[in-house]
Structure formats: structure tokens, C-alpha cells
Design a protein around this motif. Structure first.
Motif, PDB file in Angstrom:
ATOM      1  N   TYR A   1      29.325  33.997  50.953  1.00  0.00           N
ATOM      2  CA  TYR A   1      30.340  34.461  51.886  1.00  0.00           C
ATOM      3  C   TYR A   1      30.002  35.848  52.440  1.00  0.00           C
ATOM      4  O   TYR A   1      29.321  36.658  51.809  1.00  0.00           O
ATOM      5  CB  TYR A   1      31.724  34.444  51.246  1.00  0.00           C
ATOM      6  CG  TYR A   1      31.848  35.138  49.904  1.00  0.00           C
ATOM      7  CD1 TYR A   1      32.320  36.437  49.811  1.00  0.00           C
ATOM      8  CD2 TYR A   1      31.503  34.468  48.719  1.00  0.00           C
ATOM      9  CE1 TYR A   1      32.450  37.071  48.588  1.00  0.00           C
ATOM     10  CE2 TYR A   1      31.628  35.084  47.487  1.00  0.00           C
ATOM     11  CZ  TYR A   1      32.092  36.382  47.427  1.00  0.00           C
ATOM     12  OH  TYR A   1      32.209  37.004  46.210  1.00  0.00           O
TER      13      TYR A   1
ATOM     14  N   VAL B   1      42.653  29.280  44.982  1.00  0.00           N
ATOM     15  CA  VAL B   1      41.276  29.532  44.549  1.00  0.00           C
ATOM     16  C   VAL B   1      41.210  29.269  43.050  1.00  0.00           C
ATOM     17  O   VAL B   1      42.018  29.802  42.281  1.00  0.00           O
ATOM     18  CB  VAL B   1      40.844  30.981  44.853  1.00  0.00           C
ATOM     19  CG1 VAL B   1      39.411  31.207  44.386  1.00  0.00           C
ATOM     20  CG2 VAL B   1      40.965  31.271  46.347  1.00  0.00           C
TER      21      VAL B   1
ATOM     22  N   LEU C   1      41.307  36.736  50.714  1.00  0.00           N
ATOM     23  CA  LEU C   1      42.182  35.764  51.367  1.00  0.00           C
ATOM     24  C   LEU C   1      43.642  36.196  51.347  1.00  0.00           C
ATOM     25  O   LEU C   1      44.405  35.877  52.264  1.00  0.00           O
ATOM     26  CB  LEU C   1      42.043  34.399  50.675  1.00  0.00           C
ATOM     27  CG  LEU C   1      40.842  33.552  51.071  1.00  0.00           C
ATOM     28  CD1 LEU C   1      40.707  32.355  50.143  1.00  0.00           C
ATOM     29  CD2 LEU C   1      40.962  33.079  52.518  1.00  0.00           C
TER      30      LEU C   1
ATOM     31  N   THR D   1      48.002  33.132  48.933  1.00  0.00           N
ATOM     32  CA  THR D   1      46.872  32.827  48.056  1.00  0.00           C
ATOM     33  C   THR D   1      47.283  32.833  46.597  1.00  0.00           C
ATOM     34  O   THR D   1      47.965  33.747  46.124  1.00  0.00           O
ATOM     35  CB  THR D   1      45.739  33.857  48.267  1.00  0.00           C
ATOM     36  OG1 THR D   1      45.422  33.925  49.660  1.00  0.00           O
ATOM     37  CG2 THR D   1      44.501  33.459  47.482  1.00  0.00           C
TER      38      THR D   1
ATOM     39  N   ILE E   1      39.864  26.069  46.975  1.00  0.00           N
ATOM     40  CA  ILE E   1      38.483  26.548  46.901  1.00  0.00           C
ATOM     41  C   ILE E   1      38.084  26.677  45.441  1.00  0.00           C
ATOM     42  O   ILE E   1      38.704  27.438  44.685  1.00  0.00           O
ATOM     43  CB  ILE E   1      38.332  27.909  47.614  1.00  0.00           C
ATOM     44  CG1 ILE E   1      38.763  27.797  49.079  1.00  0.00           C
ATOM     45  CG2 ILE E   1      36.892  28.402  47.518  1.00  0.00           C
ATOM     46  CD1 ILE E   1      38.803  29.137  49.811  1.00  0.00           C
TER      47      ILE E   1
ATOM     48  N   ILE F   1      36.994  36.494  46.514  1.00  0.00           N
ATOM     49  CA  ILE F   1      37.467  35.604  47.575  1.00  0.00           C
ATOM     50  C   ILE F   1      38.997  35.580  47.628  1.00  0.00           C
ATOM     51  O   ILE F   1      39.600  35.666  48.705  1.00  0.00           O
ATOM     52  CB  ILE F   1      36.910  34.181  47.378  1.00  0.00           C
ATOM     53  CG1 ILE F   1      35.399  34.165  47.645  1.00  0.00           C
ATOM     54  CG2 ILE F   1      37.620  33.189  48.292  1.00  0.00           C
ATOM     55  CD1 ILE F   1      34.724  32.853  47.274  1.00  0.00           C
TER      56      ILE F   1
ATOM     57  N   GLU G   1      30.678  27.263  50.076  1.00  0.00           N
ATOM     58  CA  GLU G   1      30.947  26.855  51.454  1.00  0.00           C
ATOM     59  C   GLU G   1      31.870  27.841  52.175  1.00  0.00           C
ATOM     60  O   GLU G   1      32.042  27.765  53.395  1.00  0.00           O
ATOM     61  CB  GLU G   1      31.599  25.468  51.481  1.00  0.00           C
ATOM     62  CG  GLU G   1      30.767  24.366  50.847  1.00  0.00           C
ATOM     63  CD  GLU G   1      31.550  23.080  50.740  1.00  0.00           C
ATOM     64  OE1 GLU G   1      31.554  22.313  51.727  1.00  0.00           O
ATOM     65  OE2 GLU G   1      32.190  22.859  49.690  1.00  0.00           O
ATOM     66  N   TYR G   2      32.473  28.741  51.420  1.00  0.00           N
ATOM     67  CA  TYR G   2      33.386  29.727  51.994  1.00  0.00           C
ATOM     68  C   TYR G   2      32.578  30.853  52.635  1.00  0.00           C
ATOM     69  O   TYR G   2      31.632  31.380  52.037  1.00  0.00           O
ATOM     70  CB  TYR G   2      34.290  30.295  50.901  1.00  0.00           C
ATOM     71  CG  TYR G   2      35.120  31.472  51.338  1.00  0.00           C
ATOM     72  CD1 TYR G   2      36.323  31.280  52.013  1.00  0.00           C
ATOM     73  CD2 TYR G   2      34.705  32.770  51.080  1.00  0.00           C
ATOM     74  CE1 TYR G   2      37.093  32.369  52.422  1.00  0.00           C
ATOM     75  CE2 TYR G   2      35.461  33.862  51.484  1.00  0.00           C
ATOM     76  CZ  TYR G   2      36.646  33.651  52.155  1.00  0.00           C
ATOM     77  OH  TYR G   2      37.393  34.726  52.558  1.00  0.00           O
TER      78      TYR G   2
ATOM     79  N   SER H   1      33.116  27.475  46.526  1.00  0.00           N
ATOM     80  CA  SER H   1      32.990  28.849  47.017  1.00  0.00           C
ATOM     81  C   SER H   1      31.698  29.061  47.801  1.00  0.00           C
ATOM     82  O   SER H   1      31.630  29.949  48.661  1.00  0.00           O
ATOM     83  CB  SER H   1      33.050  29.835  45.847  1.00  0.00           C
ATOM     84  OG  SER H   1      32.036  29.551  44.889  1.00  0.00           O
TER      85      SER H   1
ATOM     86  N   PHE I   1      41.287  30.675  57.363  1.00  0.00           N
ATOM     87  CA  PHE I   1      42.445  30.281  56.564  1.00  0.00           C
ATOM     88  C   PHE I   1      43.693  31.089  56.935  1.00  0.00           C
ATOM     89  O   PHE I   1      44.639  31.163  56.157  1.00  0.00           O
ATOM     90  CB  PHE I   1      42.125  30.453  55.077  1.00  0.00           C
ATOM     91  CG  PHE I   1      40.934  29.664  54.622  1.00  0.00           C
ATOM     92  CD1 PHE I   1      41.077  28.357  54.177  1.00  0.00           C
ATOM     93  CD2 PHE I   1      39.665  30.213  54.664  1.00  0.00           C
ATOM     94  CE1 PHE I   1      39.985  27.622  53.765  1.00  0.00           C
ATOM     95  CE2 PHE I   1      38.556  29.485  54.254  1.00  0.00           C
ATOM     96  CZ  PHE I   1      38.715  28.188  53.810  1.00  0.00           C
TER      97      PHE I   1
END
Length: 346
Positions: free
Chosen positions: A47, A169, A183, A189, A277, A179, A155-156, A153, A162
Motif C-alpha cells: 500500500y 480490517v 482508513l 473502520t 480486508i 491500514i 491488494e490494498y 492487505s 473506501f
């Protein structure tokens, strides 16, 4: 006709580059095979806001310091640039876009076959693909019924995807916390954990904790390596404790199942979610070693301190907890690479 050298290194990320440095000093003839088109390992896949939890002065490969002020914590793109500059500076013999598909061994020689059909031969083989190439997501009841987005994670990339959503998460390690905190600025979150996040102070007596790890020698304790590498404690890089205590993000005991709209918590309550996630780590991705009997039943390498237990001439660099708890990091991989190359020279 196969190209034959003394050593083949698989992977040109931080582990492969560290191995390349010590191999070049040794005078051995070697090649580094890299599946992608650049010498940056897994870093380009992480990320955007990822930062190292060790200062720049301690986050170096052998022979070349990390540029810039030594007390800062480098971001992902700085690490990528450093690794590329490192490979260029030392002019390592890297063959890019060479994805290894199979390895055979006969009469003490390894035969390495790539997906493009190229073959290489070497008396010694160093696997430097690290521990972060196969994302792991656990199987949880009802996951296939969930209509929202499930991702790992790895892929984040950034929080703006979002905006104003409800995100859960899963995990309590560095990536999960980084993350989730990021977020929580733009989304509702929740951090789903089996145990509350354990934070370590980044500084102690006015010094970064990595200073104390180095001067006390703890950073290189062999017997300490595996247990510490498996620790899920998180370095507090700045205000994490305050943010978590304020409920940004909220921590909840790990949910027991999915439903179509979200998740079911242990107390039976439902919570709607747009995305979940999983910051739940990675698994070994060394299937190309299966045919030579180098892996256990779970696909993990049979090795001790980077030396294969049952395949002479096979070595590893960059595994988590390989010799020390920093073995899979930029600051620790150089020591392990030096140790492995010395074993080859013997």
C-alpha cells in the motif's frame, strides 16, 4: 544449451540483492533470476503509505547506506528507489522476467527451468523469494454469501477507494494497524482481532528502539530469532496508542462468520460491512522446490539457518526468523546473506 554458473539466486528483491553483494565479493560466478522486470521485490505491491518501522540509518543493505536523514522512517516508494539504485550501483548480473517454474537436481548440479523455456545450471542454489509472495486469507463460515468486497492487505493501496464506507480490517500486526488507522480517517473502520493490539514504544530513553537492539546485540541473537519474528507486537510509529484508545479504529473480538450484508460478532450481533480486508500474512510459495524434496507437507522449506536439511547445495535468504528476528527485513537480511555465502565457500 544451459548456462552454467557457480550459484543461481532466485529473486532480486532485498534478499537476492544482499546475496548478490556477498557473492560478488566472493569471486564466485553467479546469476540472479528475477520473475518481474525490476529489482524491487514485493515492495511495489504494498500500500502507498507503508513506512518502515526502522529508521533509515538501520534500514540498509550491505555496502550502501539508505540516502537522506538517518532518523526518518522511509516510505514504500523510497525503499523501491533504494533497491533499484542498489542493483544498478553494484551492476549485479540480473536476468529479469525469468520466472522459475521447476528445479531438478542430478549428480550435484541444479537445473533451473523458467516459464519462458530458458534453462540454467548451477552447483549451488539460493532461494531469495522471501516470505511474502503468497497472501493468506483464512476460510470463514459464510464468506461466499457475503456481497461486499473481500481482499487481502496486499491488494490494498490507498484509503480513498473506501471513502464513507464501513470497513473491517482483520489482524493485529503492523500492516493491519497501519491500514486500519489510515482508513479510520475516511471510513467507519473496525479492527477485528483475536487479542487486543500490543504496542511497543518506538523510542526508549530518547533513542529509537532499533538503536538499543543493535548496541545490546539482541538484533543478532540467533536463538531469539524465530520467536521474535512470530511476535505480533506493533511499533508505535506515531500516535497509534492514542488513536486506538480513542476508538479510531474500534477494536472488536474477531467475528465468527459472514452473512450476506456483513459479519457476525461473537455475541451474536450483526454488523453491515462494505469491505473486509485481511491483514493475515503470507505463506511460502516455493512449489518449484517440490520435485527435489526440499519442502515439508505444508510447502515450507526444510532448513536451518538458511541451509537445506536434506538437499546439499540448496540455501535460503530472507525467510522470516531464519537466523534472527530481523531476517526478513532490509536491516537484517545482509547478515544472513553473508552467512549463507560463507557456507557455500566452505
Amino acid at each position: 544449451m544451459s548456462k552454467q554458473v557457480d550459484v543461481i539466486v532466485i529473486g532480486a528483491g532485498q534478499a537476492g540483492l544482499a546475496a548478490g553483494y556477498h557473492l560478488k565479493k566472493s569471486g564466485l560466478q553467479f546469476l540472479i533470476l528475477e520473475s518481474s522486470g525490476e529489482s524491487a521485490g514485493s515492495w511495489p505491491k504494498y500500500y502507498d503509505s507503508l513506512k518502515l518501522f526502522s529508521p533509515a540509518r538501520y534500514s540498509t543493505l550491505p555496502g550502501m547506506s539508505f540516502p537522506g536523514p538517518g532518523d526518518r522512517y522511509p516510505l514504500r516508494d523510497e525503499v523501491i528507489a533504494y533497491l533499484k539504485d542498489y542493483a544498478l550501483h553494484f551492476q549485479f548480473p540480473i536476468v529479469y522476467n525469468s520466472h522459475v517454474s521447476a528445479i531438478q537436481q542430478e549428480s550435484g548440479t541444479f537445473r533451473i527451468i523458467t516459464m519462458s523455456g530458458e534453462t540454467y545450471q548451477a552447483r549451488n542454489l539460493i532461494c531469495a523469494t522471501g516470505s511474502f509472495s503468497r497472501p493468506f486469507i483464512p476460510e470463514i463460515d459464510g464468506q461466499n454469501d457475503f456481497k461486499g468486497k473481500v481482499l487481502h492487505s496486499s491488494e490494498y493501496l490507498r484509503p480513498d477507494a473506501f471513502l464513507d464506507q464501513s470497513v473491517i480490517v482483520v489482524g493485529r500486526g503492523n500492516s493491519a494497524v497501519q491500514i486500519a488507522i489510515e482508513l479510520s480517517e475516511v471510513a467507519k473502520t473496525t479492527l477485528a482481532v483475536h487479542e487486543p493490539v500490543s504496542l511497543l514504544p518506538q523510542r526508549f530513553l530518547g533513542r529509537d528502539i532499533h538503536f538499543w537492539l543493535k548496541v545490546t546485540g539482541v538484533d543478532s541473537f540467533w536463538s531469539f530469532g524465530k520467536a521474535a519474528a512470530n511476535s505480533s507486537s506493533v511499533m508505535d510509529l506515531g500516535g497509534y496508542k492514542k488513536r486506538l484508545n480513542a476508538g479510531h479504529p474500534v477494536q472488536k473480538q474477531m467475528f465468527t462468520a459472514f452473512n450476506s450484508d456483513g459479519v457476525i460478532w461473537p455475541d451474536g450481533s450483526n454488523e453491515k460491512a462494505d469491505a473486509v480486508i485481511f491483514a493475515t500474512g503470507f505463506r511460502s510459495n516455493l512449489n518449484f522446490l517440490q520435485d527435489i524434496g526440499a519442502l515439508d507437507g505444508n510447502g515450507n522449506p526444510l532448513q536451518k539457518a538458511g541451509i537445506s536439511n536434506n538437499v546439499p547445495g540448496l540455501y535460503f535468504v530472507g525467510l522470516s526468523g531464519q537466523r534472527t528476528f530481523s531476517s526478513a527485513t532490509i536491516r537484517g537480511v545482509g547478515r544472513d546473506a553473508s552467512y549463507v555465502v560463507n557456507q557455500i565457500l566452505r
